[in-house]
Design an enzyme around this catalytic site. Structure first.
Site, mmCIF file in Angstrom:
data_model
loop_
_atom_site.group_PDB
_atom_site.id
_atom_site.type_symbol
_atom_site.label_atom_id
_atom_site.label_comp_id
_atom_site.label_asym_id
_atom_site.label_seq_id
_atom_site.Cartn_x
_atom_site.Cartn_y
_atom_site.Cartn_z
ATOM 1 N N ARG A 43 0.828 -1.225 0.000
ATOM 2 C CA ARG A 43 0.000 0.000 0.000
ATOM 3 C C ARG A 43 0.852 1.261 0.000
ATOM 4 N NH1 ARG A 43 -5.597 -0.913 1.830
ATOM 5 N NH2 ARG A 43 -6.092 -2.720 0.572
ATOM 6 N N ARG A 50 -3.994 6.415 0.745
ATOM 7 C CA ARG A 50 -4.578 7.599 1.397
ATOM 8 C C ARG A 50 -3.639 8.365 2.314
ATOM 9 N NH1 ARG A 50 -9.891 5.031 3.682
ATOM 10 N NH2 ARG A 50 -8.530 3.230 3.470
ATOM 11 N N ARG A 89 -7.681 10.898 -6.089
ATOM 12 C CA ARG A 89 -8.838 10.058 -5.739
ATOM 13 C C ARG A 89 -10.128 10.877 -5.759
ATOM 14 N NH1 ARG A 89 -12.478 7.326 -4.466
ATOM 15 N NH2 ARG A 89 -12.743 5.837 -2.778
ATOM 16 N N ASP A 141 -6.802 -3.535 -7.377
ATOM 17 C CA ASP A 141 -7.298 -4.143 -6.145
ATOM 18 C C ASP A 141 -7.567 -5.617 -6.383
ATOM 19 O OD1 ASP A 141 -8.293 -3.160 -3.331
ATOM 20 O OD2 ASP A 141 -9.657 -4.736 -3.986
ATOM 21 N N TYR A 162 -14.314 -12.811 0.135
ATOM 22 C CA TYR A 162 -15.096 -11.597 -0.175
ATOM 23 C C TYR A 162 -16.299 -11.932 -1.066
ATOM 24 C CZ TYR A 162 -11.429 -8.644 1.790
ATOM 25 O OH TYR A 162 -10.553 -8.041 2.648
HETATM 26 O O1 1CP Z 1 0.015 0.356 -3.238
HETATM 27 C C1 1CP Z 1 -0.385 -0.827 -3.284
HETATM 28 O O2 1CP Z 1 -0.077 -1.663 -2.426
HETATM 29 C C2 1CP Z 1 -1.157 -1.273 -4.505
HETATM 30 C C3 1CP Z 1 -2.588 -1.183 -4.451
HETATM 31 C C4 1CP Z 1 -3.458 -2.139 -3.646
HETATM 32 C C5 1CP Z 1 -3.272 -3.481 -3.277
HETATM 33 C C6 1CP Z 1 -2.043 -4.352 -3.445
HETATM 34 C C7 1CP Z 1 -4.735 -1.763 -3.216
HETATM 35 C C8 1CP Z 1 -5.329 -0.433 -3.391
HETATM 36 N N1 1CP Z 1 -5.354 -2.873 -2.676
HETATM 37 C C9 1CP Z 1 -4.479 -3.929 -2.670
HETATM 38 C C10 1CP Z 1 -4.704 -5.305 -2.206
HETATM 39 C C11 1CP Z 1 -5.893 -5.610 -1.391
HETATM 40 N N2 1CP Z 1 -7.172 -5.120 -1.486
HETATM 41 C C12 1CP Z 1 -5.900 -6.586 -0.356
HETATM 42 C C13 1CP Z 1 -4.712 -7.430 0.015
HETATM 43 C C14 1CP Z 1 -3.781 -6.719 0.933
HETATM 44 C C15 1CP Z 1 -4.351 -6.407 2.293
HETATM 45 O O3 1CP Z 1 -4.625 -7.352 3.057
HETATM 46 O O4 1CP Z 1 -4.460 -5.204 2.596
HETATM 47 C C16 1CP Z 1 -7.195 -6.640 0.192
HETATM 48 C C17 1CP Z 1 -7.679 -7.531 1.328
HETATM 49 C C18 1CP Z 1 -7.991 -5.720 -0.521
HETATM 50 C C19 1CP Z 1 -9.421 -5.446 -0.331
HETATM 51 C C20 1CP Z 1 -9.640 -4.038 0.015
HETATM 52 N N3 1CP Z 1 -9.593 -3.016 -0.893
HETATM 53 C C21 1CP Z 1 -9.818 -3.466 1.285
HETATM 54 C C22 1CP Z 1 -9.783 -4.229 2.604
HETATM 55 C C23 1CP Z 1 -11.114 -4.379 3.227
HETATM 56 C C24 1CP Z 1 -11.076 -5.313 4.416
HETATM 57 O O5 1CP Z 1 -11.627 -6.404 4.286
HETATM 58 O O6 1CP Z 1 -10.469 -4.963 5.439
HETATM 59 C C25 1CP Z 1 -9.971 -2.084 1.130
HETATM 60 C C26 1CP Z 1 -10.253 -1.038 2.164
HETATM 61 C C27 1CP Z 1 -9.780 -1.821 -0.267
HETATM 62 C C28 1CP Z 1 -9.760 -0.490 -0.945
HETATM 63 C C29 1CP Z 1 -8.411 -0.036 -1.384
HETATM 64 N N4 1CP Z 1 -7.576 -0.767 -2.229
HETATM 65 C C30 1CP Z 1 -6.434 -0.041 -2.473
HETATM 66 C C31 1CP Z 1 -6.557 1.206 -1.762
HETATM 67 C C32 1CP Z 1 -5.533 2.313 -1.790
HETATM 68 C C33 1CP Z 1 -7.773 1.194 -1.083
HETATM 69 C C34 1CP Z 1 -8.350 2.311 -0.215
HETATM 70 C C35 1CP Z 1 -9.557 2.887 -0.876
HETATM 71 C C36 1CP Z 1 -9.527 4.364 -1.201
HETATM 72 O O7 1CP Z 1 -8.556 4.977 -1.593
HETATM 73 O O8 1CP Z 1 -10.616 4.912 -1.069
#
Ligand code: 1CP
Length: 353
Positions: A33, A37, A46, A83, A159
């Site tokens: 990540r 944010r 965003r 994602d 999911y």
């Molecule tokens: O910078 C990076 O790492 C690349 C972008 C990236 C990656 C690798 C994002 C952007 N998401 C992910 C992987 C991801 N997405 C995972 C695996 C890693 C982890 O465990 O964190 C998972 C479980 C998700 C699902 C997801 N997407 C969640 C988690 C929800 C939960 O169950 O707790 C969330 C909040 C997102 C949204 C998301 N994805 C990425 C970002 C920057 C965001 C935040 C949303 C936003 O900006 O509004």
């Protein structure tokens, strides 16, 4: 390009060197990540991008946010901005991201409901992601490796079945226990979609792949083997056949003592360690099998200062005898001050073990 030029190009990239088991003078660093944010410039893009999915499917903006952390910090890799839930979306399941709440999906709870999903449009639907990689390929400095990724089938399935993240993944766990053959059909579908997706990511420029298995904790041994190891092995084998030499990093978060069996059973090139993995144990039981990545507590990065320095140095010291990629044990959290990330990257890149 000739074979020798290819070797030269790869050898510029510290991350690829470690994954090829070459010795490097300090570990490469990238952060899960690293785009997100905590960066004001990300929040700005965003805001103007519409929904989170629209950002993921906008190659110009997705490439821009991928590059943002690289402009600030001397990182050794860029990770595609996308994602793990783009796969259910591409299969035809309705996915949305609720502000401040995370993802919401229309749940699938039986084999019959799988009929509504299809592999037919995976490539077409995900074409913007491949275009993002294509743009990034030409924009990255020579020493920066490009990482593509997907969720592991088990985590993606949690999911798809539960409709959102949950502390115990109960919906998927119950379906898998009650109707393993039906649940296997779902896993098979996600494996097939993921293989198509990752192959095209490599064709578009990804040099390393990571499989995020964020919900691999607390599974009984037989379930871990069937739903985590076996599908991951299929993906690693399929990519190994079509794209030999492209390393895959597996990240079975929370798998603890099952990690050595995961490495041997799946054939991943390297493994991500979450914050709970004891370092002494990993040096003895994991690092001899493959390079290790991660382990730094994301909250130490929020705290910064001495707490961060102490933890980061302890990790560098622990893993200096073998393959090591510096990273967090889970993603950067939104309240992380960017200056602390700068401090960490300076510490790791100037470290002389
Ligand atoms: O910078 C990076 O790492 C690349 C972008 C990236 C990656 C690798 C994002 C952007 N998401 C992910 C992987 C991801 N997405 C995972 C695996 C890693 C982890 O465990 O964190 C998972 C479980 C998700 C699902 C997801 N997407 C969640 C988690 C929800 C939960 O169950 O707790 C969330 C909040 C997102 C949204 C998301 N994805 C990425 C970002 C920057 C965001 C935040 C949303 C936003 O900006 O509004």
């Amino acid at each position: 390009m000739s074979a020798s030029q290819q070797t030269l190009e790869r050898s510029n990239k510290r991350l690829l060197k470690v994954l090829e088991k070459s010795v490097v003078e300090r570990p490469p660093i990238w952060l899960m990540r690293q785009a997100g944010r905590y960066l004001p410039e990300y929040r700005e893009v965003r805001k103007g991008a519409g929904s989170f999915l629209e950002l993921c499917y906008n190659p110009k903006l997705a490439a821009e946010v991928t590059l943002q952390p690289l402009r600030r910090f001397n990182l050794d890799a860029a990770i595609l901005f996308a994602d793990i839930l783009l796969i259910p979306d591409a299969l035809g399941q309705k996915v949305s991201f609720q502000e401040g709440e995370g993802p919401v999906l229309e749940c699938i709870s039986s084999e019959a409901e799988l009929a509504a999903l299809s592999l037919d449009n995976i490539s077409g639907h995900l074409a913007p992601v491949f275009e993002t990689l294509d743009r990034l390929k030409s924009e990255l400095p020579d020493h920066v490796a490009l990482i593509g990724f997907a969720g592991s089938p088990w985590t993606v399935a949690t999911y798809m079945v539960g409709g959102r993240g949950s502390p115990d993944q109960r919906a998927a766990r119950i379906w898998a226990a009650r109707d393993p053959a039906g649940f296997q059909s779902l896993i098979n579908l996600v494996v097939d979609a993921t293989v198509i997706y990752l192959r095209e990511q490599v064709d578009a420029g990804a040099e390393v792949l990571q499989l995020f298995d964020s919900w691999a904790a607390n599974m009984p041994t037989a379930e871990f083997e069937r739903w985590v190891i076996a599908p991951t092995k299929q993906i690693v084998a399929a990519l190994g056949k079509s794209h030999p030499g492209v390393p895959i990093i597996g990240f079975p978060r929370g798998a603890g003592p099952a990690i050595p069996g995961y490495i041997q059973g799946t054939g991943v090139a390297a493994v991500g360690l979450d914050t709970g993995v004891p370092r002494d144990w990993a040096v003895e039981h994991v690092q001899p099998l493959c390079p290790v990545q991660g382990n730094l507590d994301p909250f130490a990065l929020v705290a910064g200062g001495e707490a961060l320095e102490r933890e980061a140095r302890a990790i560098l010291e622990s893993f200096k005898g073998g393959g090591h990629i510096f990273n967090l044990g889970h993603g950067i959290v939104p309240e992380t001050p960017p200056e602390h990330v700068a401090d960490l990257v300076d510490l790791v890149t100037s470290w002389q073990g």
